[in-house]
Design a protein around this motif. Sequence first.
Motif, PDB file in Angstrom:
ATOM      1  N   SER A  31       0.829  -1.205   0.000  1.00  0.00           N
ATOM      2  CA  SER A  31       0.000   0.000   0.000  1.00  0.00           C
ATOM      3  C   SER A  31       0.864   1.256   0.000  1.00  0.00           C
ATOM      4  CB  SER A  31      -0.921  -0.006   1.221  1.00  0.00           C
ATOM      5  OG  SER A  31      -1.772  -1.136   1.199  1.00  0.00           O
ATOM      6  N   PRO A  32       0.809   2.069  -1.050  1.00  0.00           N
ATOM      7  CA  PRO A  32       1.633   3.280  -1.098  1.00  0.00           C
ATOM      8  C   PRO A  32       1.254   4.312  -0.042  1.00  0.00           C
ATOM      9  CG  PRO A  32       0.125   3.170  -2.974  1.00  0.00           C
ATOM     10  CD  PRO A  32       0.060   1.855  -2.297  1.00  0.00           C
ATOM     11  N   GLY A  33       0.072   4.193   0.547  1.00  0.00           N
ATOM     12  CA  GLY A  33      -0.336   5.129   1.591  1.00  0.00           C
ATOM     13  C   GLY A  33       0.264   4.838   2.950  1.00  0.00           C
ATOM     14  N   LEU A  34       0.995   3.733   3.066  1.00  0.00           N
ATOM     15  CA  LEU A  34       1.596   3.343   4.336  1.00  0.00           C
ATOM     16  C   LEU A  34       3.100   3.190   4.175  1.00  0.00           C
ATOM     17  CD1 LEU A  34      -0.938   0.621   5.541  1.00  0.00           C
ATOM     18  CD2 LEU A  34      -0.880   3.028   6.206  1.00  0.00           C
ATOM     19  N   ASP A 250      -6.373  -9.632  11.347  1.00  0.00           N
ATOM     20  CA  ASP A 250      -5.360  -8.578  11.374  1.00  0.00           C
ATOM     21  C   ASP A 250      -5.341  -7.739  10.102  1.00  0.00           C
ATOM     22  OD1 ASP A 250      -4.682  -9.564  13.840  1.00  0.00           O
ATOM     23  OD2 ASP A 250      -2.993 -10.746  13.127  1.00  0.00           O
ATOM     24  N   ALA A 251      -5.720  -8.331   8.981  1.00  0.00           N
ATOM     25  CA  ALA A 251      -5.768  -7.566   7.737  1.00  0.00           C
ATOM     26  C   ALA A 251      -6.781  -6.431   7.835  1.00  0.00           C
ATOM     27  CB  ALA A 251      -6.101  -8.484   6.566  1.00  0.00           C
ATOM     28  N   LEU A 252      -7.848  -6.643   8.598  1.00  0.00           N
ATOM     29  CA  LEU A 252      -8.846  -5.585   8.776  1.00  0.00           C
ATOM     30  C   LEU A 252      -8.240  -4.353   9.427  1.00  0.00           C
ATOM     31  CD1 LEU A 252     -11.723  -4.484   8.668  1.00  0.00           C
ATOM     32  CD2 LEU A 252     -12.204  -5.725  10.804  1.00  0.00           C
ATOM     33  N   VAL A 253      -7.309  -4.548  10.355  1.00  0.00           N
ATOM     34  CA  VAL A 253      -6.672  -3.420  11.042  1.00  0.00           C
ATOM     35  C   VAL A 253      -5.944  -2.535  10.034  1.00  0.00           C
ATOM     36  CG1 VAL A 253      -5.005  -2.755  12.805  1.00  0.00           C
ATOM     37  CG2 VAL A 253      -6.430  -4.789  13.143  1.00  0.00           C
ATOM     38  N   VAL A 254      -5.148  -3.147   9.172  1.00  0.00           N
ATOM     39  CA  VAL A 254      -4.387  -2.380   8.182  1.00  0.00           C
ATOM     40  C   VAL A 254      -5.332  -1.763   7.157  1.00  0.00           C
ATOM     41  CG1 VAL A 254      -2.631  -2.524   6.381  1.00  0.00           C
ATOM     42  CG2 VAL A 254      -2.320  -3.761   8.544  1.00  0.00           C
ATOM     43  N   ALA A 255      -6.347  -2.507   6.724  1.00  0.00           N
ATOM     44  CA  ALA A 255      -7.306  -1.970   5.753  1.00  0.00           C
ATOM     45  C   ALA A 255      -8.023  -0.749   6.312  1.00  0.00           C
ATOM     46  CB  ALA A 255      -8.312  -3.046   5.364  1.00  0.00           C
ATOM     47  N   TRP A 256      -8.326  -0.771   7.612  1.00  0.00           N
ATOM     48  CA  TRP A 256      -9.010   0.364   8.236  1.00  0.00           C
ATOM     49  C   TRP A 256      -8.123   1.611   8.238  1.00  0.00           C
ATOM     50  CZ3 TRP A 256      -8.355   3.268  12.799  1.00  0.00           C
ATOM     51  CH2 TRP A 256      -9.450   4.065  13.155  1.00  0.00           C
ATOM     52  N   LEU A 258      -6.166   2.327   5.870  1.00  0.00           N
ATOM     53  CA  LEU A 258      -6.185   2.786   4.487  1.00  0.00           C
ATOM     54  C   LEU A 258      -7.520   3.418   4.103  1.00  0.00           C
ATOM     55  CD1 LEU A 258      -4.435  -0.347   2.957  1.00  0.00           C
ATOM     56  CD2 LEU A 258      -3.469   1.967   3.015  1.00  0.00           C
ATOM     57  N   ASN A 259      -8.601   2.881   4.639  1.00  0.00           N
ATOM     58  CA  ASN A 259      -9.939   3.354   4.272  1.00  0.00           C
ATOM     59  C   ASN A 259     -10.895   3.066   5.428  1.00  0.00           C
ATOM     60  OD1 ASN A 259     -12.472   3.878   3.205  1.00  0.00           O
ATOM     61  ND2 ASN A 259     -12.112   2.783   1.287  1.00  0.00           N
ATOM     62  N   LEU A 315     -13.407  -4.682   2.165  1.00  0.00           N
ATOM     63  CA  LEU A 315     -12.138  -5.173   2.701  1.00  0.00           C
ATOM     64  C   LEU A 315     -11.376  -5.961   1.640  1.00  0.00           C
ATOM     65  CD1 LEU A 315     -10.105  -5.900   4.945  1.00  0.00           C
ATOM     66  CD2 LEU A 315     -11.677  -7.738   5.639  1.00  0.00           C
ATOM     67  N   LEU A 316     -12.045  -6.888   0.976  1.00  0.00           N
ATOM     68  CA  LEU A 316     -11.381  -7.690  -0.051  1.00  0.00           C
ATOM     69  C   LEU A 316     -10.954  -6.825  -1.230  1.00  0.00           C
ATOM     70  CD1 LEU A 316     -13.579 -10.928  -0.064  1.00  0.00           C
ATOM     71  CD2 LEU A 316     -11.440 -10.506   1.154  1.00  0.00           C
ATOM     72  N   SER A 317     -11.746  -5.822  -1.558  1.00  0.00           N
ATOM     73  CA  SER A 317     -11.384  -4.956  -2.689  1.00  0.00           C
ATOM     74  C   SER A 317     -10.166  -4.094  -2.361  1.00  0.00           C
ATOM     75  CB  SER A 317     -12.568  -4.082  -3.096  1.00  0.00           C
ATOM     76  OG  SER A 317     -12.823  -3.059  -2.140  1.00  0.00           O
ATOM     77  N   ILE A 318     -10.017  -3.694  -1.102  1.00  0.00           N
ATOM     78  CA  ILE A 318      -8.835  -2.934  -0.676  1.00  0.00           C
ATOM     79  C   ILE A 318      -7.579  -3.789  -0.842  1.00  0.00           C
ATOM     80  CG2 ILE A 318      -7.668  -1.947   1.344  1.00  0.00           C
ATOM     81  CD1 ILE A 318     -10.471  -1.034   2.310  1.00  0.00           C
ATOM     82  N   ILE A 319      -7.671  -5.048  -0.414  1.00  0.00           N
ATOM     83  CA  ILE A 319      -6.525  -5.957  -0.551  1.00  0.00           C
ATOM     84  C   ILE A 319      -6.219  -6.207  -2.022  1.00  0.00           C
ATOM     85  CG2 ILE A 319      -5.651  -8.258  -0.026  1.00  0.00           C
ATOM     86  CD1 ILE A 319      -7.545  -8.252   2.428  1.00  0.00           C
ATOM     87  N   GLU A 320      -7.253  -6.466  -2.809  1.00  0.00           N
ATOM     88  CA  GLU A 320      -7.058  -6.747  -4.232  1.00  0.00           C
ATOM     89  C   GLU A 320      -6.422  -5.561  -4.947  1.00  0.00           C
ATOM     90  OE1 GLU A 320      -9.581  -8.489  -8.058  1.00  0.00           O
ATOM     91  OE2 GLU A 320     -10.652  -7.773  -6.282  1.00  0.00           O
ATOM     92  N   ALA A 321      -6.905  -4.363  -4.646  1.00  0.00           N
ATOM     93  CA  ALA A 321      -6.366  -3.174  -5.299  1.00  0.00           C
ATOM     94  C   ALA A 321      -4.902  -2.974  -4.950  1.00  0.00           C
ATOM     95  CB  ALA A 321      -7.191  -1.950  -4.904  1.00  0.00           C
ATOM     96  N   ALA A 322      -4.547  -3.204  -3.691  1.00  0.00           N
ATOM     97  CA  ALA A 322      -3.157  -3.045  -3.278  1.00  0.00           C
ATOM     98  C   ALA A 322      -2.257  -4.029  -4.000  1.00  0.00           C
ATOM     99  CB  ALA A 322      -3.046  -3.237  -1.764  1.00  0.00           C
ATOM    100  N   PHE A 323      -2.686  -5.282  -4.087  1.00  0.00           N
ATOM    101  CA  PHE A 323      -1.856  -6.298  -4.742  1.00  0.00           C
ATOM    102  C   PHE A 323      -1.765  -6.074  -6.261  1.00  0.00           C
ATOM    103  CE2 PHE A 323      -2.638  -9.683  -1.205  1.00  0.00           C
ATOM    104  CZ  PHE A 323      -1.780  -8.979  -0.379  1.00  0.00           C
ATOM    105  N   LYS A 324      -2.810  -5.513  -6.843  1.00  0.00           N
ATOM    106  CA  LYS A 324      -2.773  -5.270  -8.291  1.00  0.00           C
ATOM    107  C   LYS A 324      -1.813  -4.140  -8.646  1.00  0.00           C
ATOM    108  CE  LYS A 324      -7.104  -7.218  -9.980  1.00  0.00           C
ATOM    109  NZ  LYS A 324      -8.411  -6.960 -10.605  1.00  0.00           N
ATOM    110  N   ARG A 325      -1.450  -3.312  -7.664  1.00  0.00           N
ATOM    111  CA  ARG A 325      -0.462  -2.254  -7.924  1.00  0.00           C
ATOM    112  C   ARG A 325       0.956  -2.793  -8.036  1.00  0.00           C
ATOM    113  NH1 ARG A 325      -3.250   0.287  -3.535  1.00  0.00           N
ATOM    114  NH2 ARG A 325      -4.818   1.759  -4.281  1.00  0.00           N
TER     115      ARG A 325
END
Length: 328
Positions: A31-34, A250-256, A258-259, A315-325
């Motif tokens: 994630s470029p925002g982190l 734990d992924a929810l913590v990082v996703a939160w 981000l968004n 949540l899944l879309s946040i993860i998918e978008a990050a990995f697609k970058r």
Amino acid sequence: MKRIIIDCDPGNGIAGANTDDGLAIALALASPGLSLELITTVAGNTPSDVGARVAKDLIVRLGLAIPVVQGATRALQEDPAPWRETLDNRVNQLALGSLWQDVPPPAALAADAFDAADAIGRLICEHPGEITLVAIGPLTNVALAMQRYPAMAEAVAEIVIMGGVFALDDYIKDTNFGLDPEAAHQVLHSGAAVTLVPMDVTTQTLLTQQDLTRLTTVDHPLTAFVRDTLRPWIDYSIATRQLAGCWIHDALVVAWLLNQRVASGIDYQVDIELRPGATRGKSWRYRQPLRLTVGVPEGCGASVHVLHRVDNALLLSIIEAAFKRLKA
């Protein structure tokens, strides 16, 4: 860009160990925002040396220079033996170790240092107001850091904690708070800005094998790490938790971070039971004003923002978008 520390107990590649810490680290890295500036490990889901090996193996695979520092090997007071018996041996007791037969274990790499509490406290206090601490394991390292660095509670921008369980069938306590209740109590009452992500909300998440395939289509060492280490854990969760996939606490913590639209929250007074007995390590909460206050001391509990509802599709879309970058 938000600067973060992740204090964790990853088990990716370890038979029977939860993999959500590794997914959280991967999401942060993608994630470029982190800006992930430090990874520390604590005894919890895995022993702290095992968690350090998992994290260091990933960082080396990616060719990164993020320090991995091993931390506390046991709780402040809680006897670790019953916890280690359950956490380390249950997969063999259930004869499910074969799910990991095709997953190579993490390389036997040493941590960069072995004093997580000092690393956490020093980095936060040297950069007041700039560092967010993501605490997704037992809070032993965080509590020890606060003992050594009294200014840390005010210097940290925020502590986002995965831990606690309030009203969830089949649970009196969770692993993160239950394994070190004294540390959880200390951190909650530290005066730091705290957001709590309890199991009540993280068990609203779900990652299926089909989701995992879709999220990791980019050919990259980071997505390979996620895909290879989460596949057996999803099958293990299906077999032991009667789910269609696995929770990704734990992924929810990082996703939160981000968004914040991914989960909504409410301010509560929160505390944790420290007395011996079946409810030791149990977290509890209430909103003011109480309708019945007999026997309840004034100002009881710590003021904490508690997440309580999640949008799993987002949540899944946040993860998918990050990995697609990621570049293949």
